[in-house]
Design an enzyme around this catalytic site. Structure first.
Site, PDB file in Angstrom:
ATOM      1  N   CYS A 201       6.296  -9.341 -23.115  1.00 17.42           N
ATOM      2  CA  CYS A 201       7.219 -10.411 -22.743  1.00 17.42           C
ATOM      3  C   CYS A 201       6.506 -11.526 -21.993  1.00 17.42           C
ATOM      4  O   CYS A 201       6.879 -12.694 -22.085  1.00 17.42           O
ATOM      5  CB  CYS A 201       8.365  -9.860 -21.910  1.00 17.42           C
ATOM      6  N   CYS A 345      -9.333   7.478 -36.517  1.00 20.48           N
ATOM      7  CA  CYS A 345      -7.964   8.002 -36.559  1.00 20.48           C
ATOM      8  C   CYS A 345      -7.141   7.000 -37.359  1.00 20.48           C
ATOM      9  O   CYS A 345      -7.647   6.399 -38.301  1.00 20.48           O
ATOM     10  CB  CYS A 345      -7.412   8.256 -35.153  1.00 20.48           C
TER      11      CYS A 345
END
Ligand SMILES: [Zn+2]
Length: 387
Positions: A201, A345
């Protein structure tokens, strides 16, 4: 009828005072609450992570509603730019400690409420001790490490984690509670986004009223869980679009392969969440293009995939050896310590942890594959299935 998360034996026999009876009269007249429910609220202890945009309305309404004890974790000071949405704090509080400002406002709203201040960053070191003292957690955090930590500690403690998040005009809320049959945060988001890919934000802005709506949804869910009434957001993710003024909901399910609440959990204790989210990870990295070049040059490379087996089923890089991160420590003997090792990953955070672990175990040289298999799919193999 749902079961309350506050056990009957904790509710005191003491009747509500005259002041409390008057104060809570609009609750007491409702058959779903009554004096019994109000005494249950009084017996309840709620922990708010953060006294910011979500924590402000949540804590304020929970105090007004008569929740007996509200704990707040925060370590910030009030900044002028907070006041557009963080309604616990006023203009006179700018520069003050947020906790003290919050305590003064909550005491004014309802002096019957005990306000506990925890001036610290919510961390792996203090989270279990803090959560143990409360019945549920309101996650009002604005960052991924704290969201994963709040989730994990609540899964371990079998306490509901009442989740909320806001971004520009959009908000989401749900209740994560595997022990009540719903999913946890990791069932929905097994891996954090790569650092820097999702603006917060502070970077992208938020409509000031929006956290008010979502924080109040969190407060309502907390009250329903305490009273044991209605249908909670366990198993449902509520999405609110303020621009279109639309609420939508999505059914969300537990993932049996979830690394923490699944059938074979690989995470059994709190971890380093900054590192997990790739924030503190400062490990040697290799780009997917560099790895491809080395493959093409027929260099010997030990490629380790530390994802879960179901992810390996979806997509894999040829030649990679699958060892889920949770098993790595016990399976180091299967690996060669010397020569080039590359770990990957899905997007990078888990493999960064694995690289740390391998380096500590004496592996060298060892690199983290930047952007994980997702970057490989984007840049090297467009035919690869993404997920
Ligand atoms: Zn889960």
């Amino acid at each position: 009828m749902n079961k309350s998360i506050v056990a009957d034996e904790r509710i005191s026999d003491a009747p509500l005072s005259g002041e409390e009876t008057a104060r809570y009269s609009r609750h007491l007249m409702m058959p779903e609450v009554t004096a019994d429910g109000q005494r249950r609220l009084k017996a309840a202890h709620i922990l708010c992570i953060g006294a910011g945009g979500l924590g402000s309305p949540a804590a304020l309404y929970l105090a007004a509603a008569g929740v007996g004890k509200i704990g707040i974790v925060d370590f910030d000071d009030v900044d002028l730019s907070n006041l557009q949405r963080q309604i616990l704090h006023g203009t006179k509080d700018v520069g003050r400690n947020k906790l003290e400002s919050a305590r003064d406002r909550l005491r004014d709203a309802n002096p019957n409420v005990e306000v506990e201040l925890h001036e610290c960053r919510f961390s792996s070191e203090n989270a279990s001790g803090l959560v143990a003292r409360y019945d549920l957690v309101i996650d009002g955090s604005d960052n991924f490490p704290t969201r994963y930590l709040s989730n994990d500690v609540c899964v371990f403690a079998r306490k509901p984690n009442v989740y909320g998040s806001v971004f520009r005009f959009d908000g989401q809320a749900t209740v994560f509670a595997p022990h009540l049959g719903g999913p946890c945060y990791r069932c929905l988001f097994p891996e954090p986004p790569a650092p820097g890919t999702v603006p917060n934000c502070a970077e992208a802005g938020v409509l000031g009223v929006l956290p008010g709506i979502i924080g109040m949804v969190q407060a309502i869910e907390a009250i329903k869980l305490i009273l044991g009434i209605g249908e909670t957001l366990v198993g449902r993710l509520l999405h609110f679009d303020a621009l279109k003024m639309k609420f939508r909901e999505f059914n969300v399910r537990r993932d049996l392969e979830c690394p923490i609440c699944g059938e074979r959990p690989t995470i059994t204790e709190l971890i380093d969440y900054d590192q997990f989210c790739g924030i503190a990870a400062d490990v040697p990295a290799m780009s997917v293009r560099e790895l491809k070049r080395k493959f093409d040059a027929r260099e010997t490379i030990q490629l380790i995939d530390v994802r879960e087996p179901f992810e390996f089923e979806i997509a894999r890089i040829d030649g990679a050896k699958l060892i889920p991160l949770g098993q790595l420590a016990d399976r180091l003997h299967e690996l060669k310590q010397n020569g080039q090792t590359v770990v990957h990953c899905h997007r990078g955070p888990r493999s960064a942890q694995a690289v740390e672990m391998l380096r500590r175990a004496g592996f060298a040289p060892v690199y983290n594959l930047e952007g994980g298999i997702e970057a490989w799919a984007d840049e090297i193999d467009p035919a690869m299935q993404k997920y």
